[in-house]
Design a protein around this motif. Structure first.
Motif, short mmCIF file in Angstrom:
data_model
loop_
_atom_site.label_atom_id
_atom_site.label_comp_id
_atom_site.label_asym_id
_atom_site.label_seq_id
_atom_site.Cartn_x
_atom_site.Cartn_y
_atom_site.Cartn_z
N LEU A 145 -8.88 16.84 10.98
CA LEU A 145 -9.64 17.41 9.85
C LEU A 145 -9.66 16.60 8.65
N LEU A 146 -8.47 16.01 8.11
CA LEU A 146 -8.27 15.30 7.05
C LEU A 146 -9.12 14.14 7.06
N ALA A 147 -9.28 13.37 8.40
CA ALA A 147 -10.10 12.26 8.39
C ALA A 147 -11.65 12.35 8.32
N ALA A 148 -11.77 13.66 8.92
CA ALA A 148 -13.20 14.11 8.95
C ALA A 148 -13.52 14.51 7.37
N ASN A 149 -12.77 14.73 6.63
CA ASN A 149 -13.03 15.07 5.17
C ASN A 149 -12.75 14.12 4.04
N GLN A 150 -12.84 12.91 4.82
CA GLN A 150 -12.56 11.50 4.13
C GLN A 150 -11.25 11.40 3.34
N CYS A 151 -10.19 12.05 3.73
CA CYS A 151 -8.90 11.82 3.08
C CYS A 151 -8.39 10.33 3.53
N ASP A 152 -7.94 9.79 2.55
CA ASP A 152 -7.54 8.28 2.72
C ASP A 152 -6.45 8.14 3.53
N GLN A 153 -5.07 8.90 3.23
CA GLN A 153 -4.00 8.36 3.86
C GLN A 153 -3.18 9.93 4.19
N MET A 154 -2.36 9.40 5.24
CA MET A 154 -1.63 10.66 5.65
C MET A 154 -0.03 10.46 5.74
N GLN A 155 0.86 11.23 5.63
CA GLN A 155 2.12 11.31 6.04
C GLN A 155 2.78 12.54 6.78
N GLY A 156 3.54 12.60 7.95
CA GLY A 156 4.21 13.64 8.21
C GLY A 156 4.82 13.51 9.49
N TRP A 157 5.39 14.64 9.85
CA TRP A 157 6.13 14.68 11.13
C TRP A 157 5.34 14.32 12.45
N TRP A 158 3.73 14.60 12.59
CA TRP A 158 3.11 14.21 13.54
C TRP A 158 2.95 12.86 13.90
N PHE A 159 2.88 12.05 12.79
CA PHE A 159 2.93 10.42 13.18
C PHE A 159 4.46 10.05 13.33
N SER A 160 5.40 10.60 12.37
CA SER A 160 6.56 9.94 12.60
C SER A 160 7.58 10.69 11.37
N ALA A 161 8.85 11.08 11.88
CA ALA A 161 9.59 11.46 10.80
C ALA A 161 10.33 10.36 9.91
N ALA A 162 10.99 10.51 9.05
CA ALA A 162 11.80 9.48 8.14
C ALA A 162 12.45 8.54 9.30
N GLN A 163 12.58 7.20 9.06
CA GLN A 163 13.43 6.36 9.90
C GLN A 163 13.98 5.44 9.31
N THR A 164 15.06 4.77 10.06
CA THR A 164 15.64 3.63 9.29
C THR A 164 14.90 2.56 9.03
N ALA A 165 15.27 1.57 8.31
CA ALA A 165 14.75 0.45 7.96
C ALA A 165 14.37 -0.44 9.49
N ALA A 166 15.37 -0.46 10.27
CA ALA A 166 15.05 -0.98 11.61
C ALA A 166 14.18 -0.46 12.40
N ALA A 167 14.08 0.68 12.46
CA ALA A 167 13.14 1.62 13.12
C ALA A 167 11.39 1.22 12.64
N ILE A 168 11.62 1.29 11.33
CA ILE A 168 10.26 1.13 10.78
C ILE A 168 9.78 -0.42 10.84
N GLU A 169 10.52 -1.17 10.94
CA GLU A 169 10.55 -2.83 11.25
C GLU A 169 9.84 -2.83 12.70
N ALA A 170 10.56 -2.19 13.55
CA ALA A 170 9.97 -2.22 14.90
C ALA A 170 8.58 -1.73 15.06
N MET A 171 8.27 -0.54 14.17
CA MET A 171 7.02 0.12 14.22
C MET A 171 5.80 -1.05 13.75
N LEU A 172 6.35 -1.77 12.69
CA LEU A 172 5.26 -2.83 12.18
C LEU A 172 5.03 -3.85 13.04
N ARG A 173 6.17 -4.32 13.77
CA ARG A 173 6.09 -5.38 14.67
C ARG A 173 5.43 -5.06 16.01
#
Length: 965
Positions: free
Chosen positions: A659-687
């Motif tokens: 719904l947010l994407a359909a209404n042109q919202c630019d960005q989101m954050q929340g548990w659906w994509f990911s909870a808060a993670q450690t630095a190592a986990a974020i690095e793994a996501m990026l890689r």
């Protein structure tokens, strides 16, 4: 035991005669050292014995030759062997050869020998000689005996044992293996491994055999098939054995059914109450701790029976146990299946309710009524009441022991109010709460002992689906209290002023981490840090952040700060000044929790903000009321008009993201994509390039999509058949709820809906679709004409056209083609508008950066002008003439004594020095020191080159003492 290495010799009682007998002795003499051999006459009298046979009994030839063979010492150890020899002698006299195993007495031992007696015929055709020979087979007998023992042990073994060949065929199996599989040994030996092992098939067996050959042994668990079809869990140990050049596998299989049952029983005893079958205290703590980590809100209810002791004392513990089981069943039947019901001990029960669907006090009231119903136990009618205490997470704590303690406190208060009562924990004033005071002390120690850590929640771009930023979130892991929620310690930190050093710690570590990711050349992302109100009041905030960025080398565009509306209201002008200074550095500024505070448009317009963060309470789901969606879309539209991006926080479902994407919202954050993670986990996501499925964001290949909605499935099927050839993607739904779910997952262009449907009419559905997805083209196809509602919907723009049933096929196709053409035109216009808006935003950003650069350049110029004026004043105060000549030999500086000496003015600056200075000084410009007389005085001229940013030469005239004036 015989002497196997003794040399063979043929011994005779008299000189050796020539002839055949001599040749026979020669043969006997050449037999191996382990063969006992001799020569008997036809009557069985020993005439010759080789040396091996004599040494075996320690006898000389004279002691045995001439005796009947059965009376010699070899045969004295076993009567049975003597009788068998006598039978063999009798048979040999008739020309029959004999061979059998015997027991011979050899030096006090009895050895097993392979004995043979062969008749030898003379020229007259009669038996002339008998040749006895014996070979020691004791080792063979011992091997056979050991083999029998081994076979017996294998057959008696409790574990199933198999021999498996390279082809997977079973070569042998013991009785336990046959019992395990319910097969006879004959049936089993006709099978192969893949017939029994559920994890092996015929094609994978060669690879399995190859792996076993490489390792030599292995151990694993699997399931085997019983003859009747059920599977049995087993533990398998495999050892590879090679014998006589052939390799096979020795497999030991242990039936795990009893072990698994015992483990389940142990687990049951460890984690469940034996009387009621409910989870016990240990299981309660584990489950509650895990629930607190995953659920946003959790209710804990502690229930204790009133006056239960009178039942045990009056009716006996057997009745009391039955009552507890009945109570446990009633509680479990009252709450949801996702709720945990545990017995903590005695007559006390605990209910854990993650994300309660109804208020916890309502559930507690229902439990009071349920327990109060009469129960009949073994003919006794029993009436019970109970008290219930309630604590809520995270408001009352975020640790299991804390919540249970506070629920207990609420229960005690309920008891003080009387029986059959419910009480909700109300907390204690801060000054009177010893736990809060202890937490303040612990917080000071945490800052000193580095007990804090940062976790990072990804922020995702809803146009591209990739991670573009993270929000740094503070976590406190206390060495004894465990994980402490920020909701508990941040208010204390703000009240005590500790928020300032804690905020500095967060800034430093977050910037260092972002710089580390930048050096690692990970995909670029922005690190966002929340500022506190006290930090925003610090006069050197921007300077300190600039220093951290410079020290770490972090690109300022990869850093951002987040502030809330409430922080800005108290000292708006100073806050705006700080935020502008941060934006001038290139730092992104976000306004957090928008929609929960003042949300003043006049303030928002004046704020130097790049991103507006919509509070989680305003992030709607796909089934949310239309007015909530309108609020969200209004915020997005308003922010875009103010050239700001929009980030929605607290997104917890795919429907919300769509719904947010359909209404042109630019960005989101929340548990659906990911909870808060450690630095190592974020690095793994990026890689690994983790991102949102592009299909959810509408970036899949554009196939025009038609949604057909009718509560009659045959109508939907008929429409599909009619429209199949049009090349559209056809979606079908038999109700409004299903249609809304499909719209959340697919980019629908045209909706064709029936009017009369259960739950929600077609007009109501299309009104909702207009609110959620205004770009869709919406049509009604119905056999019923409700004129007023349809007219209103058309006037509102909710319906494009109304079509009647039964329909004309060609007309229906024409109307739908027109709808798709209209949608195509609208999409094209919207794309153009988006491109224009994107270009405007880029232009505004470029203008903003240009203004920032111009301001910085203006400030630099002002500083340089000021520096030059100061330098001019200083050099004018120097009492000797000074000239400045640049690297192009232009006169750019003359101080006051120089102007006075030569009568120069400022208009001469910028002209060639050789033309403006006296002829006598020109040689000095070349760097050669000179002594000159000027204006009646002697001067020492010095010319020195300049270095650094100032290039050229400085010419100084120094007056000499004693010179004439």
């Amino acid at each position: 035991m015989p002497h196997r290495d003794a040399a063979l010799t043929l011994v005779a009682a008299s000189p050796t005669p020539p002839g055949p007998e001599y040749a026979l002795r020669e043969v006997l003499d050449r037999l191996g050292p382990s063969v006992f051999a001799g020569l008997l006459d036809a009557d069985g009298v020993l005439r010759y014995a080789n040396q091996a046979a004599l040494q075996a009994i320690g006898a000389t030839p004279e002691q045995v030759l001439g005796l009947r063979f059965e009376t010699t010492p070899w045969w004295q150890g076993c009567k049975l062997s003597q009788r068998r020899l006598q039978q063999a002698l009798a048979s040999a006299s008739r020309g029959e050869a004999s061979r059998f195993d015997v027991r011979l007495a050899i030096r006090g031992d009895t050895l097993a020998m392979d004995f043979s007696l062969l008749p030898l015929y003379g020229p007259d055709g009669r038996v002339a000689w008998l040749i006895p020979s014996a070979h020691d087979v004791s080792e063979r007998e011992r091997a056979r005996r050991q083999l029998r023992l081994t076979r017996h042990a294998v057959e008696q073994a409790h574990d199933a044992l198999f021999l498996v060949g390279p082809d997977g065929a079973y070569r042998d199996a013991n009785a336990a293996a046959c019992r395990l599989l319910g097969l006879t040994r004959k049936q089993l030996l006709r099978l192969r491994v893949h017939d029994i092992d559920t994890q092996v098939n015929e094609t994978s067996w060669p690879q399995r055999w190859h792996e076993m050959c490489e390792r030599g042994s292995s151990r694993f668990e699997t399931n085997v098939r019983h003859h009747d079809g059920h599977e049995i869990p087993v533990d398998v140990s495999v050892s590879l054995v090679t014998s006589d050049g052939e390799t096979f596998a020795h497999v030991c299989v242990d039936d795990l059914r009893d072990r698994r049952a015992a483990e389940r029983r142990i687990q049951q005893l460890l984690q469940f109450d034996e009387l009621t079958g409910l989870p016990n205290r240990q299981r309660l703590f584990e489950h509650l701790g895990a629930t607190l980590q995953t659920s946003a809100t959790t209710a804990v209810l502690v229930l204790e029976l009133d006056r239960f002791k009178r039942i045990n004392d009056g009716l006996g513990p057997q009745i009391g146990d039955a009552v507890l089981r009945e109570v446990a069943g009633r509680i479990a039947a009252t709450v949801r299946s996702v709720d945990l019901v545990a017995r903590r001990g005695g007559d006390e029960f605990v209910i854990v309710m993650p994300a309660p669907s109804v208020p916890a006090p309502h559930v507690a009231q229902t439990l009071l009524e349920t327990i109060a119903r009469p129960m009949t136990i073994e003919g006794h009618e029993i009436h019970l009441t109970c008290g219930i205490g309630i604590a809520m997470a995270p408001a009352d704590g975020d640790r299991a022991d804390t919540l249970l303690r506070r629920a207990n406190a609420a229960l005690e208060q309920a008891k003080r109010l009387g029986r059959n009562q419910v009480n909700v924990y109300a907390g204690a004033p801060h000054d009177d709460d010893p736990e809060q005071m202890a937490l303040e002390t612990a917080l000071r120690h945490a800052l000193r002992d580095e007990q804090f850590e940062l976790h990072y929640q990804p922020q995702v771009d809803l146009a591209q689906g990739r991670i573009v930023g993270v929000e740094a979130l503070l976590r406190w892991q206390h060495p004894t209290l465990g994980r402490i929620s920020p909701d508990r310690f941040i208010p204390i930190a703000e009240e005590t002023g500790l928020i300032v050093p804690i905020g500095d710690w967060v800034l430093r570590h977050a910037i260092e981490q972002a710089a580390a990711w930048q050096r690692a050349r990970l995909p670029p992302l922005r690190m966002a840090v929340n500022l506190s109100a006290r930090q925003l009041l610090q006069p050197d905030l921007a300077r300190r952040i600039e220093g951290l960025l410079a020290a770490t080398g972090l690109d300022p565009r990869r850093f951002g700060v987040e502030v809330t509306e409430s922080m800005l209201i108290g000292n708006f002008d100073q806050a705006v000044q700080h935020l502008r200074a941060l934006r001038a550095l290139g730092v992104e500024v976000s306004l957090d929790d928008f929609g929960t505070g003042y949300s003043s448009l006049s303030y928002l317009r004046r704020l130097p903000v790049d991103v507006v963060k919509i509070d989680r309470s305003l992030v709607p789901d796909v089934t949310a009321p239309a007015e909530d969606v309108s609020i969200t879309r209004a915020i997005i539209t308003m922010a875009h008009q103010l050239q700001m991006k929009v980030l929605a926080e607290g997104v917890e479902s795919e429907g919300q993201a769509a719904l947010l994407a359909a209404n042109q919202c630019d960005q989101m954050q929340g548990w659906w994509f990911s909870a808060a993670q450690t630095a190592a986990a974020i690095e793994a996501m990026l890689r690994e390039g983790r991102q949102i499925d592009p299909a959810l964001l509408g970036r899949r290949s554009r196939q025009r999509t038609l949604l057909l909605v009718d509560d009659e499935e045959n109508i939907v099927a008929a429409l599909r058949r009619l429209l199949r050839a049009e090349g559209w993607l056809l979606l079908g739904a038999t109700g409004a709820e299903e249609a809304l779910q499909l719209m959340a997952r697919h980019e629908v262009d045209v909706i064709l809906s029936d009017q009369r449907m259960p739950g929600m009419t077609g007009v109501e559905l299309l009104r909702r679709a207009k609110q959620l997805y205004p770009e869709t083209i919406r049509l009604v196809l119905s056999g019923y004409t409700e004129l007023q509602s349809i007219t209103d919907a058309i006037n509102e723009g909710a319906i494009y056209k109304f079509l009647a049933k039964p329909w004309d096929d060609e007309q229906l196709r024409t109307h739908l083609r027109e709808a798709f053409a209209l949608k195509e035109m609208a999409d094209q216009n919207r794309r153009l508008d988006e491109e224009v808006q994107a270009a405007n935003r880029e232009l505004a950003e470029l203008n903003r950066r240009l203004q920032t650069l111009l301001s910085a350049q203006r400030e630099q110029n002002e500083r340089e002008v000021g520096s030059r004026e100061v330098a001019q004043e200083l050099l004018d105060a120097v009492p000797v003439p000074v000239f400045g000549i640049d690297d192009e030999n232009l006169l750019v500086f003359v101080n006051a004594p120089a102007r006075a000496l030569f009568g120069l003015d400022g208009n001469l600056l910028g002209r060639p020095a050789a033309e403006q200075l006296p002829q006598t000084l020109r040689r000095a410009l070349e760097g050669e020191p000179l002594m000159l007389t000027l204006a009646g005085r002697r001067w020492w001229t010095m010319s020195r080159p300049l270095s650094g940013n100032a290039r050229g030469r400085l010419l100084v005239l120094l007056p000499q003492a004693g010179a004439s004036k």
